[in-house]
Design a protein around this motif. Structure first.
Motif, PDB file in Angstrom:
ATOM      1  N   LEU A   1      74.673  97.532 112.465  1.00  0.00           N
ATOM      2  CA  LEU A   1      74.415  98.866 112.995  1.00  0.00           C
ATOM      3  C   LEU A   1      72.924  99.019 113.276  1.00  0.00           C
ATOM      4  CD1 LEU A   1      76.824 101.084 110.847  1.00  0.00           C
ATOM      5  CD2 LEU A   1      77.157 100.196 113.168  1.00  0.00           C
ATOM      6  N   GLY A   2      72.387  98.034 113.993  1.00  0.00           N
ATOM      7  CA  GLY A   2      71.016  98.109 114.459  1.00  0.00           C
ATOM      8  C   GLY A   2      70.968  98.811 115.807  1.00  0.00           C
ATOM      9  N   PHE A   3      70.012  99.729 115.980  1.00  0.00           N
ATOM     10  CA  PHE A   3      69.890 100.495 117.216  1.00  0.00           C
ATOM     11  C   PHE A   3      68.432 100.453 117.674  1.00  0.00           C
ATOM     12  CE2 PHE A   3      73.374 102.481 114.758  1.00  0.00           C
ATOM     13  CZ  PHE A   3      74.426 102.170 115.619  1.00  0.00           C
ATOM     14  N   SER A   4      68.194  99.749 118.760  1.00  0.00           N
ATOM     15  CA  SER A   4      66.843  99.449 119.219  1.00  0.00           C
ATOM     16  C   SER A   4      66.016 100.710 119.461  1.00  0.00           C
ATOM     17  CB  SER A   4      66.924  98.636 120.507  1.00  0.00           C
ATOM     18  OG  SER A   4      65.648  98.305 120.973  1.00  0.00           O
ATOM     19  N   GLY A   5      64.886 100.814 118.757  1.00  0.00           N
ATOM     20  CA  GLY A   5      63.991 101.946 118.904  1.00  0.00           C
ATOM     21  C   GLY A   5      64.531 103.248 118.361  1.00  0.00           C
ATOM     22  N   SER A   6      65.660 103.218 117.676  1.00  0.00           N
ATOM     23  CA  SER A   6      66.378 104.451 117.336  1.00  0.00           C
ATOM     24  C   SER A   6      66.822 104.546 115.888  1.00  0.00           C
ATOM     25  CB  SER A   6      67.605 104.580 118.251  1.00  0.00           C
ATOM     26  OG  SER A   6      67.227 104.577 119.603  1.00  0.00           O
ATOM     27  N   CYS A   7      66.251 103.736 115.014  1.00  0.00           N
ATOM     28  CA  CYS A   7      66.596 103.857 113.591  1.00  0.00           C
ATOM     29  C   CYS A   7      65.665 104.889 112.958  1.00  0.00           C
ATOM     30  CB  CYS A   7      66.475 102.511 112.883  1.00  0.00           C
ATOM     31  SG  CYS A   7      66.951 102.575 111.145  1.00  0.00           S
ATOM     32  N   LEU A   8      66.023 106.162 113.128  1.00  0.00           N
ATOM     33  CA  LEU A   8      65.186 107.260 112.658  1.00  0.00           C
ATOM     34  C   LEU A   8      65.820 108.005 111.489  1.00  0.00           C
ATOM     35  CD1 LEU A   8      63.981 108.585 116.124  1.00  0.00           C
ATOM     36  CD2 LEU A   8      62.782 107.067 114.545  1.00  0.00           C
TER      37      LEU A   8
ATOM     38  N   LEU B   1      71.907 110.461 121.826  1.00  0.00           N
ATOM     39  CA  LEU B   1      72.405 109.798 123.030  1.00  0.00           C
ATOM     40  C   LEU B   1      72.009 108.325 123.072  1.00  0.00           C
ATOM     41  CD1 LEU B   1      73.797 109.874 125.788  1.00  0.00           C
ATOM     42  CD2 LEU B   1      71.611 110.657 126.775  1.00  0.00           C
ATOM     43  N   LYS B   2      70.752 108.019 122.716  1.00  0.00           N
ATOM     44  CA  LYS B   2      70.324 106.614 122.773  1.00  0.00           C
ATOM     45  C   LYS B   2      71.093 105.763 121.766  1.00  0.00           C
ATOM     46  CE  LYS B   2      66.312 103.577 122.942  1.00  0.00           C
ATOM     47  NZ  LYS B   2      64.844 103.445 122.798  1.00  0.00           N
ATOM     48  N   VAL B   3      71.350 106.297 120.594  1.00  0.00           N
ATOM     49  CA  VAL B   3      72.151 105.568 119.607  1.00  0.00           C
ATOM     50  C   VAL B   3      73.547 105.318 120.162  1.00  0.00           C
ATOM     51  CG1 VAL B   3      73.264 105.720 117.343  1.00  0.00           C
ATOM     52  CG2 VAL B   3      70.866 106.374 117.602  1.00  0.00           C
TER      53      VAL B   3
ATOM     54  N   ILE C   1      61.896 101.223 108.740  1.00  0.00           N
ATOM     55  CA  ILE C   1      60.495 101.511 109.024  1.00  0.00           C
ATOM     56  C   ILE C   1      59.998 101.000 110.380  1.00  0.00           C
ATOM     57  CG2 ILE C   1      58.108 101.182 108.220  1.00  0.00           C
ATOM     58  CD1 ILE C   1      59.716 103.321 106.750  1.00  0.00           C
ATOM     59  N   PRO C   2      60.498  99.884 110.939  1.00  0.00           N
ATOM     60  CA  PRO C   2      60.015  99.488 112.263  1.00  0.00           C
ATOM     61  C   PRO C   2      60.183 100.567 113.327  1.00  0.00           C
ATOM     62  CG  PRO C   2      61.114  97.640 111.237  1.00  0.00           C
ATOM     63  CD  PRO C   2      61.345  98.825 110.332  1.00  0.00           C
ATOM     64  N   ASN C   3      61.062 101.541 113.105  1.00  0.00           N
ATOM     65  CA  ASN C   3      61.169 102.715 113.982  1.00  0.00           C
ATOM     66  C   ASN C   3      60.713 103.992 113.284  1.00  0.00           C
ATOM     67  OD1 ASN C   3      64.296 101.660 115.555  1.00  0.00           O
ATOM     68  ND2 ASN C   3      62.202 101.101 116.049  1.00  0.00           N
ATOM     69  N   SER C   4      61.095 104.146 112.028  1.00  0.00           N
ATOM     70  CA  SER C   4      60.852 105.408 111.322  1.00  0.00           C
ATOM     71  C   SER C   4      59.395 105.613 110.926  1.00  0.00           C
ATOM     72  CB  SER C   4      61.744 105.498 110.077  1.00  0.00           C
ATOM     73  OG  SER C   4      63.099 105.668 110.447  1.00  0.00           O
TER      74      SER C   4
ATOM     75  N   TYR D   1      71.930  98.799 108.625  1.00  0.00           N
ATOM     76  CA  TYR D   1      71.437  99.866 109.492  1.00  0.00           C
ATOM     77  C   TYR D   1      69.956  99.638 109.725  1.00  0.00           C
ATOM     78  CZ  TYR D   1      69.876 104.576 110.874  1.00  0.00           C
ATOM     79  OH  TYR D   1      69.291 105.642 111.532  1.00  0.00           O
ATOM     80  N   GLY D   2      69.568  99.458 110.979  1.00  0.00           N
ATOM     81  CA  GLY D   2      68.178  99.140 111.246  1.00  0.00           C
ATOM     82  C   GLY D   2      67.784  99.356 112.691  1.00  0.00           C
ATOM     83  N   SER D   3      66.702  98.714 113.079  1.00  0.00           N
ATOM     84  CA  SER D   3      66.040  98.902 114.364  1.00  0.00           C
ATOM     85  C   SER D   3      66.444  97.809 115.346  1.00  0.00           C
ATOM     86  CB  SER D   3      64.534  98.885 114.135  1.00  0.00           C
ATOM     87  OG  SER D   3      64.135  97.593 113.690  1.00  0.00           O
ATOM     88  N   SER D   4      65.611  97.605 116.359  1.00  0.00           N
ATOM     89  CA  SER D   4      65.842  96.533 117.330  1.00  0.00           C
ATOM     90  C   SER D   4      65.901  95.173 116.653  1.00  0.00           C
ATOM     91  CB  SER D   4      64.734  96.532 118.387  1.00  0.00           C
ATOM     92  OG  SER D   4      63.457  96.430 117.772  1.00  0.00           O
ATOM     93  N   ILE D   5      65.152  95.010 115.574  1.00  0.00           N
ATOM     94  CA  ILE D   5      65.135  93.728 114.868  1.00  0.00           C
ATOM     95  C   ILE D   5      66.507  93.428 114.287  1.00  0.00           C
ATOM     96  CG2 ILE D   5      64.098  92.461 112.933  1.00  0.00           C
ATOM     97  CD1 ILE D   5      61.555  94.123 113.421  1.00  0.00           C
ATOM     98  N   ALA D   6      67.162  94.456 113.749  1.00  0.00           N
ATOM     99  CA  ALA D   6      68.521  94.273 113.243  1.00  0.00           C
ATOM    100  C   ALA D   6      69.508  94.089 114.392  1.00  0.00           C
ATOM    101  CB  ALA D   6      68.932  95.459 112.379  1.00  0.00           C
ATOM    102  N   GLN D   7      69.327  94.839 115.468  1.00  0.00           N
ATOM    103  CA  GLN D   7      70.257  94.717 116.592  1.00  0.00           C
ATOM    104  C   GLN D   7      70.236  93.304 117.170  1.00  0.00           C
ATOM    105  OE1 GLN D   7      70.257  97.811 119.554  1.00  0.00           O
ATOM    106  NE2 GLN D   7      71.333  96.551 121.048  1.00  0.00           N
ATOM    107  N   GLY D   8      69.048  92.691 117.207  1.00  0.00           N
ATOM    108  CA  GLY D   8      69.022  91.319 117.695  1.00  0.00           C
ATOM    109  C   GLY D   8      67.793  90.923 118.480  1.00  0.00           C
TER     110      GLY D   8
END
Length: 365
Positions: free
Chosen positions: A220-227, A65-67, A249-252, A188-195
């Motif tokens: 395709l960055g998803f803040s706190g949700s790159c798992l 859902l968060k993604v 890794i910043p999320n995973s 594909y990444g975390s909040s850092i990729a999202q912006g």
């Protein structure tokens, strides 16, 4: 008395400019009313259609859902247009959302404009605080000297855009440029990729990388949700990409070593079944405040080792086209981050240049 008088004069000048901008008569152009898509940065461009989102509707019941909610944000999306107007205004609305504490308002909900002139030189255009942050947000750009130019408007990385129009001087030429069709670089990444968290949208590292390389970039960055859930790799594997970048890794790091190993292994093999495109797997950034805080993020360092071991094993098994980026290859200084979790402008430039070097190495450009 000079300082108060100077301040009053400055305020009057700003107020006068704002009133002139408000009085300017524009002709308006809506990207969603074009016969062909003009939205750059969408991997499923034709399927998404009239939306400033990043995933098509059919994924709503499949991804976390968060993604899904974050996929409504316009991270990495842009619109290009050509015009000879001297004055421009961007008018748009966004869905209500709380202001994030680690984000400037300008980056979370603002837009950013760049222009390429007839000599092929690209420059940033500031709007000199000619903005209105009401229910309908407006950014005005006045007295431009590009003459006939090609503009790229970067949309807010952490907001859901619900409507957008570009206004130009009445009588000026204007046309939207169709979205890019060449194979994209998928990130594909975390909040850092999202912006998170430079000062404005054009300085997110993915947008910097786009300008540095000229490649078609999909964020395709998803803040706190790159798992690294298998369903995300299943979705990404649908894309006919030039290259895949996986920066998890910043999320995973919150996963166990076994989960990291199993998920990155599934992801790479999933992509390899459908594509021969290079795959870049990246460690997390180096710890910027290590001198006085040497034990911070020790779990992230351990997670990097698990990631590297999994990639090494796949390479030994003969899986080709995998490239590994070490954290030390992202040259952070102590001034590169805002709170030791997200890069600022300096850090985003370091991120982008690290990936630029990797892409040049791969494609020999």
């Amino acid at each position: 008395m000079r300082k108060p008088i100077t301040a009053i004069i400055g305020f009057v000048c700003i107020l006068s400019s704002a009133m002139q901008a408000h009085a300017q008569t524009f002709s308006w152009h809506n990207p969603m009313q074009e016969a062909v898509s003009v939205i750059n940065g969408r991997a499923w461009d034709g399927e998404i259609g009239n939306s400033y989102a990043r995933l098509p509707e059919r994924f709503q019941q499949r991804v976390p859902l968060k993604v899904w909610n974050l996929s409504r944000n316009a991270a990495g999306l842009s619109v290009k247009f050509s015009t000879n107007a001297r004055n421009l205004q961007v008018k748009y609305t966004i869905a209500d959302a709380p202001q994030l504490p680690n984000m400037s308002r300008l980056n979370q909900a603002g837009i950013d404009l760049y222009a390429t002139n007839s000599s092929g030189q690209t420059h940033w255009i500031g709007n000199h605080m000619l903005w209105n942050w009401g229910d309908t947000i407006t950014f005005t750009f006045r007295n431009l000297e590009t003459k006939a130019g090609v503009y790229e408007l970067f949309l807010p990385p952490y907001s859901t855009v619900t409507s957008l129009k570009v206004g130009c001087d009445e009588g000026a030429s204007f046309r939207f440029i169709p979205s890019r069709k060449e194979k994209p670089v998928i990130i594909y990444g975390s909040s850092i990729a999202q912006g998170a968290s430079p000062s404005r949208p054009g300085l997110t590292w993915t947008n910097i990388l786009k300008r540095l390389t000229g490649y078609n970039i999909v964020n395709l960055g998803f803040s706190g949700s790159c798992l690294m859930e298998p369903v995300l790799f299943d979705a990404i594997s649908e894309i006919d990409a030039k290259c895949f970048i996986i920066d998890p890794i910043p999320n995973s790091y919150r996963l166990t070593d076994k989960e990291i190993t199993d998920r990155i292994r599934y992801g790479i093999l999933c992509l390899r079944k459908k594509s021969k495109a290079p795959i870049i797997v990246s460690e997390s950034y180096p710890q910027a405040d290590i001198v006085f805080n040497p034990h911070a993020e020790e779990r992230m360092r351990t997670a990097n080792k698990a990631l590297q071991a999994a990639v090494n094993q796949l390479q030994k098994e003969g899986v080709s086209g995998i490239y590994y980026q070490f954290g030390k290859d992202i040259p952070f200084t102590e001034d590169a981050m805002i709170e030791a979790s997200h890069p600022n402008d300096i850090g985003c430039v370091a991120y982008a240049k690290a990936y630029e070097r990797m892409l040049k190495k791969i494609f020999r450009k």
